[in-house]
Design an enzyme around this catalytic site. Structure first.
Site, PDB file in Angstrom:
ATOM      1  N   ARG A 177      40.926  25.821  56.998  1.00 49.24           N
ATOM      2  CA  ARG A 177      39.500  26.222  57.063  1.00 49.24           C
ATOM      3  C   ARG A 177      38.847  26.312  55.682  1.00 49.24           C
ATOM      4  NH1 ARG A 177      40.779  24.800  61.051  1.00 49.24           N
ATOM      5  NH2 ARG A 177      40.955  25.859  63.046  1.00 49.24           N
ATOM      6  N   SER A 226      35.215  31.999  65.188  1.00 47.04           N
ATOM      7  CA  SER A 226      36.312  32.834  64.690  1.00 47.04           C
ATOM      8  C   SER A 226      35.837  33.597  63.466  1.00 47.04           C
ATOM      9  CB  SER A 226      37.503  31.968  64.304  1.00 47.04           C
ATOM     10  OG  SER A 226      38.046  31.420  65.470  1.00 47.04           O
ATOM     11  N   GLU A 296      36.555  34.267  57.900  1.00 47.52           N
ATOM     12  CA  GLU A 296      36.356  32.814  58.043  1.00 47.52           C
ATOM     13  C   GLU A 296      34.857  32.526  58.062  1.00 47.52           C
ATOM     14  OE1 GLU A 296      38.670  30.725  61.007  1.00 47.52           O
ATOM     15  OE2 GLU A 296      37.024  29.333  61.400  1.00 47.52           O
TER      16      GLU A 296
HETATM   17  C1  LIG Z   1      31.619  29.393  70.202  1.00 47.17           C
HETATM   18  C2  LIG Z   1      32.170  28.897  68.890  1.00 47.17           C
HETATM   19  C3  LIG Z   1      33.415  28.288  68.849  1.00 47.17           C
HETATM   20  C4  LIG Z   1      33.946  27.820  67.619  1.00 47.17           C
HETATM   21  N1  LIG Z   1      35.171  27.221  67.610  1.00 47.17           N
HETATM   22  C5  LIG Z   1      35.674  26.747  66.452  1.00 47.17           C
HETATM   23  C6  LIG Z   1      36.944  26.068  66.414  1.00 47.17           C
HETATM   24  O1  LIG Z   1      37.612  25.911  67.406  1.00 47.17           O
HETATM   25  N2  LIG Z   1      37.382  25.608  65.228  1.00 47.17           N
HETATM   26  C7  LIG Z   1      36.670  25.757  64.086  1.00 47.17           C
HETATM   27  O2  LIG Z   1      37.128  25.272  63.038  1.00 47.17           O
HETATM   28  N3  LIG Z   1      35.471  26.387  64.087  1.00 47.17           N
HETATM   29  C8  LIG Z   1      34.961  26.876  65.230  1.00 47.17           C
HETATM   30  N4  LIG Z   1      33.746  27.510  65.229  1.00 47.17           N
HETATM   31  C9  LIG Z   1      33.037  27.709  63.944  1.00 47.17           C
HETATM   32  C10 LIG Z   1      32.088  26.570  63.558  1.00 47.17           C
HETATM   33  O3  LIG Z   1      31.662  25.840  64.678  1.00 47.17           O
HETATM   34  C11 LIG Z   1      32.721  25.638  62.529  1.00 47.17           C
HETATM   35  O4  LIG Z   1      33.082  26.327  61.349  1.00 47.17           O
HETATM   36  C12 LIG Z   1      31.784  24.490  62.120  1.00 47.17           C
HETATM   37  O5  LIG Z   1      32.489  23.641  61.241  1.00 47.17           O
HETATM   38  C13 LIG Z   1      30.507  24.974  61.451  1.00 47.17           C
HETATM   39  O6  LIG Z   1      29.601  23.911  61.457  1.00 47.17           O
HETATM   40  P1  LIG Z   1      28.030  24.097  61.223  1.00 47.17           P
HETATM   41  O7  LIG Z   1      27.520  22.728  61.020  1.00 47.17           O
HETATM   42  O8  LIG Z   1      27.410  24.905  62.325  1.00 47.17           O
HETATM   43  O9  LIG Z   1      28.004  24.911  59.873  1.00 47.17           O
HETATM   44  P2  LIG Z   1      27.206  26.271  59.493  1.00 47.17           P
HETATM   45  O10 LIG Z   1      27.737  27.389  60.341  1.00 47.17           O
HETATM   46  O11 LIG Z   1      25.748  25.985  59.544  1.00 47.17           O
HETATM   47  O12 LIG Z   1      27.698  26.449  58.007  1.00 47.17           O
HETATM   48  C14 LIG Z   1      29.057  26.757  57.724  1.00 47.17           C
HETATM   49  C15 LIG Z   1      29.346  26.375  56.272  1.00 47.17           C
HETATM   50  O13 LIG Z   1      29.262  24.946  56.152  1.00 47.17           O
HETATM   51  C16 LIG Z   1      28.296  24.601  55.176  1.00 47.17           C
HETATM   52  N5  LIG Z   1      27.609  23.380  55.618  1.00 47.17           N
HETATM   53  C17 LIG Z   1      26.985  23.134  56.787  1.00 47.17           C
HETATM   54  N6  LIG Z   1      26.469  21.880  56.797  1.00 47.17           N
HETATM   55  C18 LIG Z   1      26.779  21.327  55.599  1.00 47.17           C
HETATM   56  C19 LIG Z   1      26.498  20.078  54.982  1.00 47.17           C
HETATM   57  N7  LIG Z   1      25.795  19.104  55.599  1.00 47.17           N
HETATM   58  N8  LIG Z   1      26.965  19.864  53.733  1.00 47.17           N
HETATM   59  C20 LIG Z   1      27.673  20.819  53.068  1.00 47.17           C
HETATM   60  N9  LIG Z   1      27.959  22.020  53.585  1.00 47.17           N
HETATM   61  C21 LIG Z   1      27.521  22.281  54.853  1.00 47.17           C
HETATM   62  C22 LIG Z   1      27.344  25.789  55.082  1.00 47.17           C
HETATM   63  O14 LIG Z   1      26.707  25.847  53.823  1.00 47.17           O
HETATM   64  C23 LIG Z   1      28.328  26.937  55.279  1.00 47.17           C
HETATM   65  O15 LIG Z   1      29.031  27.205  54.078  1.00 47.17           O
HETATM   66  C24 LIG Z   1      33.209  27.979  66.435  1.00 47.17           C
HETATM   67  C25 LIG Z   1      31.926  28.571  66.493  1.00 47.17           C
HETATM   68  C26 LIG Z   1      31.428  29.049  67.690  1.00 47.17           C
HETATM   69  C27 LIG Z   1      30.065  29.688  67.705  1.00 47.17           C
END
Ligand SMILES: Cc1cc2nc3c(=O)[nH]c(=O)nc-3n(C[C@H](O)[C@H](O)[C@H](O)COP(=O)(O)OP(=O)(O)OC[C@H]3O[C@@H](n4cnc5c(N)ncnc54)[C@H](O)[C@@H]3O)c2cc1C
Length: 304
Positions: A177, A226, A296
């Protein structure tokens, strides 16, 4: 409003996309809580982003936002520029029999379905992670035994300076992660590789994953995924449960009854409630098991 002094003193470079001052972020994140971005920028394309960042005062902080599925935005908001990749960055295209090129704003569902349509297996796990390609690349998102580092070939990023760079998988220093993506860098596209598969079998695996998710996680809640990383040799949810935190409430925030490594906004929680509940859980786990849980969820911005 939120950041009057900076708003008054800093002139922002022109853009072709949209740039809004004092833009509420709560509607854009899963927790539906938190303050505003001093500026929210949705670039029209990668050149727009790159030109803007090159001309922007280097003292202004920049942060990328995906679907906000792993994020607590503190109640005082985020100073500087929040970059959100919209439609122009949401395309996914097959390059050949095993490889896809994906915009940084494309969702996990779109990536996995496009892989299926092109007979590319091995990306089914992205079906269950509700984020964008940029979020997966930064967070090394993973599920069901696979992580982004298992499928990433390379990604194109725009650095805080505006420079455009291609990074290989090895450049990203992946661990659980975590990546070493530079601060302020925005992932604008990524190339993922799978292996040849039958679309029907790929769909069946996606269905299996979706059903397992539905059973174990509060998917239709205001949550952030998480909360804590699994410490070596332990499951965070089990440590939280053993410390007696299942269902624990603080203000409008609650530890999920369904999955104890998820925090919920039960209605009117502030981000301060959610973060304080997370800290209380960490304290109780430390007291019970001696283990220090590591967040996380990314926590950004300023307290009110
Ligand atoms: C119901 C639920 C289930 C989930 N299950 C999992 C799972 O099974 N496994 C898992 O790993 N995660 C899980 N997550 C967490 C999440 O979905 C992941 O961490 C995902 O990678 C975050 O993506 P995001 O685009 O929404 O990022 P955000 O939440 O918007 O941002 C997270 C981080 O990524 C950075 N970021 C976002 N977009 C970019 C970009 N284009 N360039 C550079 N940095 C960027 C942000 O600055 C921040 O630091 C879950 C979340 C929820 C709500």
């Amino acid at each position: 409003m939120g950041h009057p002094r900076l708003t008054a003193t800093i002139a922002l470079p022109p853009v072709r996309g949209t740039l809004k001052a004092d833009a509420p972020l709560a509607p854009l994140v899963w927790f539906k809580a938190g303050g505003a971005a001093q500026w929210l920028f949705e670039p029209k394309d990668a050149d727009d982003l790159s030109d803007f960042l090159a001309a922007l005062d280097p003292g202004v902080p920049v942060m990328a936002l995906g679907l906000g599925s792993n994020l607590i935005v503190r109640d005082g908001g985020v100073p500087g520029v929040v970059v959100r990749l919209g439609k122009p960055f949401a395309k996914v295209t097959a390059l050949d029999a095993t490889t896809l090129t994906c915009g940084g704003g494309a969702s996990g569902i779109l990536v996995s379905s496009t892989a299926r349509d092109n007979g590319i297996a091995g990306l089914e796990f992205l079906r269950s992670i509700p984020g964008t390609v940029g979020g997966f690349v930064r967070m090394n998102g993973g599920a069901y035994g696979r992580e982004t580092c298992d499928i990433l070939v390379e990604c194109d990023i725009v650095l805080r300076s505006g420079a455009r760079v291609t990074l290989s998988n090895a450049d990203l220093g992946y661990t659980y992660r975590h990546s070493t993506l530079p601060d302020g860098a925005v992932v604008v596209s990524a190339t993922f590789r799978g292996h040849p598969g039958e679309p029907a079998a790929i769909q069946a695996e996606m269905d299996r994953i979706a059903a397992a998710r539905e059973e174990s996680q509060p998917l239709r809640s205001k949550t952030g995924g998480s909360t804590f990383k699994n410490p070596d040799g332990h499951k965070a949810w089990a440590l939280v449960d053993e410390a007696g935190c299942r269902g624990l409430q603080l203000g409008g925030a609650q530890v999920s009854e369904k999955h104890t490594n998820f925090l919920l906004n039960t209605g009117e929680a502030t981000s301060a409630d959610i973060e304080a509940l997370g800290e209380e859980v960490r304290r109780r786990v430390r007291e019970k098991s001696g283990i220090e849980l590591e967040w996380e969820i990314q926590r950004v911005g300023k307290a009110k």
